[in-house]
Design a protein around this motif. Structure first.
Motif, mmCIF file in Angstrom:
data_model
loop_
_atom_site.group_PDB
_atom_site.id
_atom_site.type_symbol
_atom_site.label_atom_id
_atom_site.label_comp_id
_atom_site.label_asym_id
_atom_site.label_seq_id
_atom_site.Cartn_x
_atom_site.Cartn_y
_atom_site.Cartn_z
ATOM 1 N N UNK A 88 27.710 46.575 0.363
ATOM 2 C CA UNK A 88 26.524 46.292 1.171
ATOM 3 C C UNK A 88 26.858 45.052 1.974
ATOM 4 N N UNK A 89 26.857 45.224 3.283
ATOM 5 C CA UNK A 89 27.224 44.113 4.152
ATOM 6 C C UNK A 89 25.948 43.589 4.795
ATOM 7 N N UNK A 90 25.471 42.418 4.303
ATOM 8 C CA UNK A 90 24.216 41.869 4.817
ATOM 9 C C UNK A 90 24.503 40.709 5.760
ATOM 10 N N UNK A 91 23.732 40.627 6.833
ATOM 11 C CA UNK A 91 23.898 39.503 7.747
ATOM 12 C C UNK A 91 22.638 39.338 8.587
ATOM 13 N N UNK A 92 22.610 38.277 9.374
ATOM 14 C CA UNK A 92 21.534 38.094 10.344
ATOM 15 C C UNK A 92 22.118 38.156 11.730
ATOM 16 N N UNK A 93 21.441 38.880 12.608
ATOM 17 C CA UNK A 93 21.897 38.949 13.996
ATOM 18 C C UNK A 93 20.712 38.625 14.909
ATOM 19 N N UNK A 94 21.038 38.248 16.144
ATOM 20 C CA UNK A 94 19.993 37.915 17.109
ATOM 21 C C UNK A 94 19.818 39.098 18.071
ATOM 22 N N UNK A 95 18.589 39.609 18.154
ATOM 23 C CA UNK A 95 18.317 40.729 19.053
ATOM 24 C C UNK A 95 18.204 40.233 20.498
ATOM 25 N N UNK A 96 18.177 41.133 21.456
ATOM 26 C CA UNK A 96 18.147 40.788 22.884
ATOM 27 C C UNK A 96 16.973 39.873 23.252
ATOM 28 N N UNK A 124 21.307 53.972 10.506
ATOM 29 C CA UNK A 124 20.177 54.268 9.611
ATOM 30 C C UNK A 124 18.875 53.607 10.036
ATOM 31 N N UNK A 125 18.936 52.711 11.026
ATOM 32 C CA UNK A 125 17.692 52.091 11.519
ATOM 33 C C UNK A 125 17.023 53.022 12.520
ATOM 34 N N UNK A 126 15.755 52.748 12.802
ATOM 35 C CA UNK A 126 15.094 53.513 13.865
ATOM 36 C C UNK A 126 14.507 52.545 14.894
ATOM 37 N N UNK A 127 14.265 53.067 16.084
ATOM 38 C CA UNK A 127 13.898 52.214 17.218
ATOM 39 C C UNK A 127 12.505 51.613 17.064
ATOM 40 N N UNK A 128 12.382 50.311 17.382
ATOM 41 C CA UNK A 128 11.077 49.657 17.226
ATOM 42 C C UNK A 128 10.034 50.074 18.261
ATOM 43 N N UNK A 139 4.176 52.746 24.029
ATOM 44 C CA UNK A 139 5.441 52.142 24.463
ATOM 45 C C UNK A 139 5.944 50.999 23.588
ATOM 46 N N UNK A 140 5.051 50.468 22.704
ATOM 47 C CA UNK A 140 5.496 49.419 21.780
ATOM 48 C C UNK A 140 5.320 49.832 20.319
ATOM 49 N N UNK A 141 5.193 51.144 20.095
ATOM 50 C CA UNK A 141 5.028 51.667 18.730
ATOM 51 C C UNK A 141 6.383 52.127 18.180
ATOM 52 N N UNK A 142 6.708 51.755 16.934
ATOM 53 C CA UNK A 142 7.979 52.200 16.338
ATOM 54 C C UNK A 142 8.024 53.715 16.131
ATOM 55 N N UNK A 143 9.207 54.283 16.127
ATOM 56 C CA UNK A 143 9.349 55.737 16.006
ATOM 57 C C UNK A 143 9.966 56.143 14.663
ATOM 58 N N UNK A 183 18.076 47.948 20.931
ATOM 59 C CA UNK A 183 18.461 47.601 22.312
ATOM 60 C C UNK A 183 17.248 47.287 23.171
ATOM 61 N N UNK A 184 17.520 46.683 24.283
ATOM 62 C CA UNK A 184 16.528 46.215 25.250
ATOM 63 C C UNK A 184 15.434 47.244 25.551
ATOM 64 N N UNK A 185 14.174 46.805 25.470
ATOM 65 C CA UNK A 185 13.038 47.654 25.848
ATOM 66 C C UNK A 185 13.155 47.998 27.332
ATOM 67 N N UNK A 186 12.828 49.234 27.645
ATOM 68 C CA UNK A 186 12.959 49.738 29.015
ATOM 69 C C UNK A 186 12.248 48.859 30.050
ATOM 70 N N UNK A 187 11.145 48.202 29.635
ATOM 71 C CA UNK A 187 10.346 47.424 30.585
ATOM 72 C C UNK A 187 10.589 45.921 30.452
ATOM 73 N N UNK A 188 11.595 45.522 29.676
ATOM 74 C CA UNK A 188 11.875 44.099 29.479
ATOM 75 C C UNK A 188 12.592 43.496 30.689
#
Ligand code: AHN
Ligand code: ZN
Length: 330
Positions: A88-96, A124-128, A139-143, A183-188
């Motif tokens: 299990x490789x755990x880490x913290x990353x910074x999103x866009x 294994x993650x899903x889009x926010x 447009x801001x609801x997770x899927x 990844x970057x939201x389409x309207x960001x």
């Protein structure tokens, strides 16, 4: 001279008796025959479907949420049942957008002692956000990401289950990458950058073993929708054309050629891009592309419609059987 010919004849007969069907063949041909004769276990599409359903039932697997934590725990426990070693490789990353994401790559190793290895992976993650949903209210609801994410993991969990029972000649590593889809939201307003595949980027720079290498890799992304077609993705053709050829020929040879047309698709920045660019392991992406949609993927891509309703066991089976044939014939 007579004696020499006679000895050669005897040697020939002895060799022939050692073979599997008594015909005269070179050692290389015998090896090849034994390799293809190796029993390939049956892919259970209902079991794969069930693995997709179980993931989706946790709710959207968005990093930093409880559903993500619970799904991660279940994936780790499942992998521990099937694989020889689990990392299990755990880490913290910074999103866009500056959000700190607590992420986790889940890695199952089969036959760690083998030097020749193949890498199989999915996210294994899903889009926010459903930023391509027809209804702007979503447009801001997770899927759910039943196809975009869970389908590839479902196929690989079924393959992991089979690998636990029937070993291959090569060692197999299965990686479930996290944070592919943040990844970057389409309207960001944020400019484009390396915002996708954050888990794969982390693993490519910090593999679970310092000297990790594999002959090749196969990424599965969006492999569960009905009427899927898998065109030859651009980066796969650029970095691993022989692997594409091998996989597409295998699909053709077992009757799944209609899902794997001899057609070039678009270039998709996905987990395999970083495995190729950073780790230099030739890795392909089996990904559903459709040029009838504006974004080029399956119609429900990044919408609320990417739920269990789009999942078709027929597609899971075609992809699962193709990958199984590739790895058991290796
Ligand atoms: C880009 O749109 C740049 N990449 C899409 C990769 C992806 C998203 N795979 C699944 N969801
Ligand atoms: Zn996605």
């Amino acid at each position: 001279m007579q004696r020499l010919l006679f000895s050669l004849l005897i040697i020939n007969i002895l060799l022939a008796c050692g073979g599997t069907n008594g015909t005269d063949r070179g050692q290389g041909e015998v090896d090849r025959e034994e390799r293809t004769v190796l029993r390939i276990p049956a892919f259970n599409a209902d079991s794969a479907f069930h693995f997709v359903e179980r993931q989706v039932a946790f709710g959207p697997r968005v990093p930093n949420t409880e559903a993500h934590r619970q799904a991660g725990k279940w994936l780790r426990q499942s992998m521990e049942r099937f694989a020889d070693t689990v990392y299990i490789q755990e880490t913290r990353v910074r999103a866009y957008d500056g959000t700190n994401l607590q992420i986790k790559n889940i890695i199952g190793v089969f036959q760690p002692e083998k030097r020749r290895r193949i890498l199989l992976c999915a996210h294994w993650d899903s889009r926010p956000y459903a930023d391509h949903d027809p209804d702007p209210a979503n447009h801001y609801t997770p899927i759910d990401g039943a196809n975009d994410g869970a389908s590839g993991v479902g196929v690989l969990l079924e393959i992991a289950r089979l690998l636990g029972e029937t070993p291959t000649q090569v060692g197999i590593d299965i990686i479930f990458f996290d944070a592919e889809d943040y990844g970057r939201h389409r309207l960001s307003n944020v400019p484009d950058g390396d915002h996708w595949a954050l888990g794969a980027q982390h693993w490519a720079r910090n593999p679970h073993r310092l000297d990790y290498d594999a002959r090749f890799g196969i990424l599965l992304d969006m492999v569960g929708a009905s009427d899927a077609t898998f065109k030859r993705e651009g980066y796969s053709m650029l970095y691993a054309p022989n692997v594409v050829r091998k996989v597409w020929e295998t699909a053709q040879s077992i009757g799944h050629g209609h899902l794997f047309p001899e057609q070039d698709g678009n270039f998709v920045v996905d987990d395999h891009y970083y495995v190729n660019r950073i780790r230099r392991i030739p890795t392909i992406n089996i990904i559903h592309q459709d040029d009838r949609t504006s974004h080029g993927f399956f119609p429900q891509w990044h919408t609320m419609g990417d739920n269990m309703d789009v999942i078709d066991p027929y597609t899971l089976r075609a992809v699962g059987e193709t990958v199984l044939h590739v790895i058991y014939n290796q």
